[in-house]
Design an enzyme around this catalytic site. Structure first.
Site, PDB file in Angstrom:
ATOM      1  CD  GLN A 270      -2.921  -0.715  -0.386  1.00  0.00           C
ATOM      2  OE1 GLN A 270      -3.543   0.429  -0.094  1.00  0.00           O
ATOM      3  NE2 GLN A 270      -2.746  -2.029  -0.993  1.00  0.00           N
ATOM      4  CG  HIS A 273      -1.244   2.398  -4.294  1.00  0.00           C
ATOM      5  ND1 HIS A 273      -1.726   2.376  -4.981  1.00  0.00           N
ATOM      6  CD2 HIS A 273      -2.054   1.879  -3.367  1.00  0.00           C
ATOM      7  CE1 HIS A 273      -2.365   1.546  -5.167  1.00  0.00           C
ATOM      8  NE2 HIS A 273      -2.724   0.379  -4.117  1.00  0.00           N
ATOM      9  CD  GLU A 339      -8.642   3.130   0.704  1.00  0.00           C
ATOM     10  OE1 GLU A 339      -9.147   3.273  -0.104  1.00  0.00           O
ATOM     11  OE2 GLU A 339      -7.117   3.218   0.981  1.00  0.00           O
ATOM     12  CG  HIS A 340      -7.530  -0.911   1.757  1.00  0.00           C
ATOM     13  ND1 HIS A 340      -6.538  -0.409   1.466  1.00  0.00           N
ATOM     14  CD2 HIS A 340      -7.933  -1.749   0.869  1.00  0.00           C
ATOM     15  CE1 HIS A 340      -7.422  -0.073   0.238  1.00  0.00           C
ATOM     16  NE2 HIS A 340      -7.727  -0.867  -0.359  1.00  0.00           N
ATOM     17  CG  ASP A 373      -5.906  -3.114  -4.443  1.00  0.00           C
ATOM     18  OD1 ASP A 373      -6.284  -2.374  -4.056  1.00  0.00           O
ATOM     19  OD2 ASP A 373      -4.692  -3.093  -4.161  1.00  0.00           O
ATOM     20  CG  HIS A 432     -52.053  18.561   3.465  1.00  0.00           C
ATOM     21  ND1 HIS A 432     -52.480  20.362   3.558  1.00  0.00           N
ATOM     22  CD2 HIS A 432     -51.310  17.934   3.924  1.00  0.00           C
ATOM     23  CE1 HIS A 432     -50.748  19.781   2.837  1.00  0.00           C
ATOM     24  NE2 HIS A 432     -50.192  18.496   2.779  1.00  0.00           N
TER      25      HIS A 432
END
Length: 441
Positions: A270, A273, A339-340, A373, A432
């Site tokens: 990771q 990235h 996130e993960h 991924d 109404h």
């Protein structure tokens, strides 16, 4: 390289715990103010503004903002057969995974003769953003397009930054993925200006101001940097968005039985990235923490993007969190909301059931995040920056609208007339009750 946060003698709770954990700083509000002029310019000048900002931000002035059909076909023809096979597997797996997300239409009889039908209607047009800065992501094309197409969206447009090394064209692997998925509307537009183009539309292709380059969309999805996230925030009153995604994150819960080589490899995967990527290990084993640190120091030097990896792993957003036990590890992870999340422990399934906040959960030593991924069948567009506390990953639901369809027969409405009149009286809305009672006069 990795910082140590030690909670073994006591762990804070609530917001204090959230604040004590390593986290990248991401000021979306400041970024929004910086790119607000970009959005306004695209809204005003269309294609001309898109070319001007591409020249400034991407280092190239694209000749054609919309990719021609012949270029899409050529990209797929020239794609490496092994990469094409991998893409085809990813598409098939993701189609299966996303079809399982589709909700069923349900008819409920509220009273005899009165029903409410829950329908799920896809939006008509979406704009999908695919980043192309430090890396190229055909996988993001697949994740976005498959979710939208399975949801039933009729018009799908993709935007990805123009590449200087390809003469202002979109990276050919991105184009090949689009062609493989049957997407013919593709733009060489990146960053905040792409979000503006999708939100407001853009006129003036090839200098002809009367022409329309891109029509506005109903929903924008896809990952990107902080400026893409900020642009989404600014346009969310004009169209729907998925989330304000930031730099990628991985958290790993591991006990003394975990393999330090696997943990280190996943943290590095990771970190490559982005220099701002976050890699965190939560463990109750000081021995494992030391072994992982040693492996990372060695392996980070050998990997291709070593400078990027070392910067990410030594940043304040990465580190090792030592906890008293696995129960505390779960509490800390739920506060962090990664996130993960990987769980490499003896009782991984049991621990996974205790996780409330995570974009996606990967269980066991043979389910690394890179599988998600690309090929797992799950979606890799996931919430970051702690937003997994209140939002999930990209799914078909991002493109579906829940619409309730109500149908009452005369007899069913007549039975509701008296209680409805009472409600209308209580709210002082006599018209109404008249709208109901006039049907039985």
């Amino acid at each position: 390289m990795l910082s140590i946060t030690d909670f073994r003698s006591g762990m804070p709770t609530g917001i204090a715990l959230r604040d004590a954990l390593p986290r990248a700083s991401m000021n979306v509000e400041d970024a929004a103010e910086k790119i607000r002029p970009v959005l306004e310019d695209v809204k005003l000048r269309g294609a001309q503004a898109l070319r001007d900002w591409a020249e400034r931000f991407d280092g190239v002035r694209p000749k054609c903002l919309r990719v021609e059909a012949a270029e899409l076909s050529k990209a797929l023809e020239q794609l490496d057969p092994q990469v094409r096979e991998a893409m085809e597997i990813a598409i098939a797996h993701n189609q299966a995974g996303h079809r399982a997300q589709l909700p069923n239409e349900q008819v409920t009889q509220i009273v005899p003769g009165g029903t409410v039908t829950q329908r799920w209607i896809p939006v008509e047009r979406v704009g999908l953003y695919v980043p192309g800065g430090l890396a190229v992501y055909p996988s993001s094309v697949i994740m976005n397009v498959v979710a939208a197409s399975v949801a039933g969206v009729e018009q799908i447009a993709v935007a990805s930054p123009p590449q200087a090394r390809f003469g202002g064209r979109v990276h050919p692997t991105i184009l090949a993925a689009c062609q493989l998925l049957g997407v013919s509307e593709v733009y060489a537009v990146g960053g905040a200006q792409a979000i503006a183009m999708f939100a407001y539309g853009a006129k003036g292709q090839a200098g002809l101001d009367s022409d329309t380059l891109c029509q506005p969309v109903d929903v924008i999805t896809g990952p990107g940097n902080i400026f893409v996230a900020a642009a989404k925030r600014l346009v969310r009153s004009v169209c729907g968005i998925d989330a304000e995604a930031g730099p990628t994150e991985i958290a790993i819960i591991a006990d003394s039985g975990a393999n330090p080589a696997l943990v280190a490899a996943d943290m590095i995967s990771q970190a490559e990235h982005d220099p701002n990527a976050a890699s965190l290990l939560f463990t109750d084993s000081e021995e494992l923490a030391g072994a992982v640190e040693a492996r990372i120091v060695t392996e980070a030097k050998a990997t291709k993007h070593s400078a990027r990896v070392r910067e990410a792993l030594s940043g304040k957003q990465s580190g090792i969190v030592l906890v008293k036990d696995m129960e505390d590890a779960v509490k800390a992870v739920n506060a962090y909301a990664p996130e993960h999340l990987e769980i490499q422990t003896e009782n991984a399934h049991e621990l996974a059931q205790k996780i409330r906040n995570a974009g996606a959960i990967f269980i066991g030593s043979y389910t690394p995040v890179p599988l998600g991924d690309y090929l797992a069948g799950s979606n890799h567009v996931l919430p970051t920056g702690g937003t997994a506390r209140y939002v999930g990953g990209l799914s078909v639901m991002a493109y579906l609208k829940p619409v309730q369809q109500v149908e009452y027969a005369r007899t069913a409405l007549k039975k509701m007339a008296h209680p409805l009149t009472a409600f209308a009286d209580a709210e002082d809305l006599p018209a109404h009750q008249e709208a109901v009672n006039c049907r039985f006069s």
